[in-house]
Design an enzyme around this catalytic site. Structure first.
Site, PDB file in Angstrom:
ATOM      1  N   TYR A 319       0.610  -1.285   0.150  1.00 42.54           N
ATOM      2  CA  TYR A 319      -0.193   0.169  -0.125  1.00 42.54           C
ATOM      3  C   TYR A 319       0.968   1.228   0.089  1.00 42.54           C
ATOM      4  CZ  TYR A 319      -4.509   2.444   0.682  1.00 42.54           C
ATOM      5  OH  TYR A 319      -5.616   3.151   0.411  1.00 42.54           O
ATOM      6  N   GLU A 354      -5.385   6.068   5.645  1.00 42.82           N
ATOM      7  CA  GLU A 354      -5.615   5.011   5.026  1.00 42.82           C
ATOM      8  C   GLU A 354      -4.280   3.964   5.375  1.00 42.82           C
ATOM      9  OE1 GLU A 354      -4.610   5.856   0.471  1.00 42.82           O
ATOM     10  OE2 GLU A 354      -4.018   7.732   1.370  1.00 42.82           O
ATOM     11  N   LYS A 415      -0.778  -1.341 -13.552  1.00 42.51           N
ATOM     12  CA  LYS A 415      -1.369  -1.124 -12.353  1.00 42.51           C
ATOM     13  C   LYS A 415      -2.787  -1.275 -12.542  1.00 42.51           C
ATOM     14  CE  LYS A 415      -2.864   1.355  -8.519  1.00 42.51           C
ATOM     15  NZ  LYS A 415      -2.186   0.754  -7.397  1.00 42.51           N
TER      16      LYS A 415
HETATM   17  P1  AMP Z   1      -3.428  -1.200  -5.032  1.00 44.65           P
HETATM   18  O1  AMP Z   1      -4.777  -0.457  -4.947  1.00 44.65           O
HETATM   19  O2  AMP Z   1      -3.525  -2.281  -6.138  1.00 44.65           O
HETATM   20  O3  AMP Z   1      -2.268  -0.526  -5.212  1.00 44.65           O
HETATM   21  O4  AMP Z   1      -3.348  -2.174  -3.666  1.00 44.65           O
HETATM   22  C1  AMP Z   1      -2.802  -1.614  -2.620  1.00 44.65           C
HETATM   23  C2  AMP Z   1      -2.386  -3.148  -1.992  1.00 44.65           C
HETATM   24  O5  AMP Z   1      -3.215  -3.757  -1.506  1.00 44.65           O
HETATM   25  C3  AMP Z   1      -1.345  -3.909  -2.890  1.00 44.65           C
HETATM   26  O6  AMP Z   1       0.113  -3.388  -2.747  1.00 44.65           O
HETATM   27  C4  AMP Z   1      -1.509  -5.242  -2.027  1.00 44.65           C
HETATM   28  O7  AMP Z   1      -0.497  -5.421  -0.851  1.00 44.65           O
HETATM   29  C5  AMP Z   1      -2.825  -5.142  -1.632  1.00 44.65           C
HETATM   30  N1  AMP Z   1      -3.668  -5.795  -2.570  1.00 44.65           N
HETATM   31  C6  AMP Z   1      -4.405  -5.431  -3.718  1.00 44.65           C
HETATM   32  N2  AMP Z   1      -5.135  -6.005  -4.254  1.00 44.65           N
HETATM   33  C7  AMP Z   1      -4.941  -7.219  -3.576  1.00 44.65           C
HETATM   34  C8  AMP Z   1      -5.855  -8.472  -3.913  1.00 44.65           C
HETATM   35  N3  AMP Z   1      -6.447  -8.526  -4.858  1.00 44.65           N
HETATM   36  N4  AMP Z   1      -5.424  -9.287  -3.114  1.00 44.65           N
HETATM   37  C9  AMP Z   1      -4.678  -9.080  -1.776  1.00 44.65           C
HETATM   38  N5  AMP Z   1      -3.893  -7.924  -1.554  1.00 44.65           N
HETATM   39  C10 AMP Z   1      -4.252  -7.092  -2.567  1.00 44.65           C
HETATM   40 MG    MG Z   2      -3.044  -3.455  -7.621  1.00 47.07          MG
END
Ligand code: AMP
Ligand code: MG
Length: 485
Positions: A319, A354, A415
């Site tokens: 995150y 967040e 992304k």
């Molecule tokens: P993102 O919005 O894709 O940058 O998500 C932030 C963080 O949440 C990612 O870096 C992951 O650690 C976690 N994350 C996002 N999508 C998933 C998913 N489908 N399953 C598990 N973890 C997720």
């Molecule tokens: Mg992602």
């Protein structure tokens, strides 16, 4: 297995502890009572194993952990003895701290304010807690270094990267900044930038993995895959990766590719997309915010933490990488606007919560976010935007920094936001539209739902357990006068 750190505090200093709702975090409540000189500090720490250190007239309570070295509250106490409040500019971590030094009380957040800390100045003293819902309705006297919290709680939040000192015997309170997001940029040679990002990320992950098993929430995007790869390299225990999907979408193939490459123990959890939206009361209870866009990102993570089998776990995420790297603006081709949004996002993150640990702690887990490590974040923000977007590739410097650790397909993968991959945004929209809401009012309705739920779970201290989000949704569509945004 105990959660490795104290996550939450609720304290009265020269006053009764705040008398509102129970903290939403799971874990054993340990009573705290410390008398230093004329002042008594009492309340609870959850769970209480490492969060308190006392020596003479100096008492330190720490919610969270330090990454500058082992020892938690004890390390802060020793550093404070030598440096005073400047200790908070020196030590790094993910924490909120309360320091009673004689007749002066200091309240502090880490550089990013990643562990929220709330305060109310009352007759004779202060009430402090890591969740706003711990306070019954009321008002606080003004304090420097704080901001009011949305909704009816009437409490103040200590700003990110800030230490507020209040003389308990009377006299003016004062605040110092302990960190600010850098506003200048550095044009490093690309190879050097790549090396430095790798080193800083490696240090950020290894200082967060503890000495046992770790879990990485893995989408299979570059941010979380890089964390998983470095966790696998440095962890002393087992690395488990977990990927969340719904009936509306998943990133299982991308995550599985990474897990197989790294040899992690991998789990896939599939839930109903309507249940992700149905967790809105938990997301609001955990974050205590009303911003529906932010809640939309956090909903799947709240669901994921609550669905993780066998806790408590130490959970690492990817995150926040997109904020200093401009990853949300992946289609932006020119560098001036890319840097402008990075500067804007770094100037406005405070209070979004967040990265609040409550998001995992409602299910008993300790979550931590390596990209917001102070050293790494400082470096990423400062880098020349031409290293963030280069050769037509977004987050170029990060992709190059971990290219040797991951499948080439992962390094190149564009992304996808968690709210997109899991279908949270589209499902929430479809649920509102199914009640007859016109498309132009969807954003306003999401905001109104968040505000209505916030008033109940934060303002009134209602448990998220029994709160029917579907009923709030129907009530919002039927009853509220929404204005298109
Ligand atoms: P993102 O919005 O894709 O940058 O998500 C932030 C963080 O949440 C990612 O870096 C992951 O650690 C976690 N994350 C996002 N999508 C998933 C998913 N489908 N399953 C598990 N973890 C997720
Ligand atoms: Mg992602």
């Amino acid at each position: 297995m105990a959660t490795p750190v104290t996550v939450g505090l609720r304290l009265g200093i020269g006053a009764a502890p705040p008398s509102g709702a129970a903290l939403a975090i799971a874990g054993e409540r340990v009573p705290v009572q410390i008398t230093a000189g004329p002042t008594t500090l009492r309340g609870e720490a959850v769970p209480g194993d490492t969060g308190v250190a006392v020596e003479g007239g100096l008492a330190v309570l720490l919610a969270g952990e330090l990454h500058s070295g082992p020892g938690g509250a004890q390390l802060l106490l020793q550093t404070w003895q030598r440096y005073g409040p400047a200790a908070l500019r020196l030590l790094q971590g993910r924490f909120a701290a309360v320091v009673l030094d004689g007749d002066r009380l200091t309240l502090a957040t880490d550089h990013a304010g990643s562990v929220p800390l709330y305060v109310r100045a009352v007759e004779g003293g202060l009430q402090v807690a890591t969740e706003a819902k711990a306070f019954a309705a009321g008002r606080s006297a003004a304090l420097p270094g704080t901001a009011p919290v949305p909704g009816p709680a009437g409490v103040l939040r200590v700003r990110a990267g800030t230490a507020v000192t209040v003389p308990l015997g009377g006299g003016p309170a004062a605040a110092i900044r302990t960190w600010r997001p850098p506003e200048h940029r550095e044009a490093l040679p690309p190879d050097q930038a790549v090396t430095r990002v790798r080193e800083a990320l490696e240090a950020a992950v290894s200082s967060r993995i503890g000495d046992g098993d770790v879990t990485v929430v893995l989408s299979g995007g570059i941010d979380s895959s890089a964390v998983a790869a470095l966790a696998r390299r440095h962890a002393r225990g087992t690395v488990t990766t977990v990927s969340l999907g719904t009936d509306a979408g998943d990133e299982f193939d991308a995550a599985r590719l990474v897990a197989d490459h790294l040899g992690t123990r991998h789990e896939e959890l599939r839930v109903r997309s309507e249940d992700v939206v149905g967790a809105l009361a938990w997301a609001v209870a955990a974050t205590e915010i009303v911003d529906a866009d932010v809640l939309e990102y956090l909903l799947p993570l709240v669901v994921l933490h609550r669905a993780l089998p066998a806790g408590p776990r130490r959970v690492l995420t990817g995150y926040g990488a997109d904020i200093p790297l401009g990853g949300m603006h992946r289609t932006e081709r020119s560098l001036a606007p890319l840097d402008a949004v990075i500067a804007e996002d770094m100037a406005t993150f405070d209070g979004l919560n967040e990265m609040s640990p409550v998001i995992g702690a409602v299910a008993g887990h300790w979550t931590t976010h390596p990209y917001w490590d102070r050293t790494l974040l400082d470096l990423l923000v400062r880098l020349d935007p031409g290293l963030k977007r280069r050769e037509g590739i977004d987050k170029w410097v990060l992709r190059r920094a971990v290219a040797d650790l991951l499948p080439e397909k992962t390094v190149r993968r564009p992304k996808l936001g968690i709210h997109e991959g899991s279908g949270t945004t589209s499902t929430w929209t479809a649920m509102l539209r199914a009640e007859g809401l016109p498309a132009e009012l969807v954003a306003a309705a999401k905001g109104a739902m968040a505000t209505a739920i916030h008033a109940r779970v934060v303002g009134l201290g209602e448990s998220p357990e029994g709160l029917d989000v579907g009923e709030v949704l129907r009530g919002t569509v039927a009853g509220k006068r929404l204005v298109a945004r």
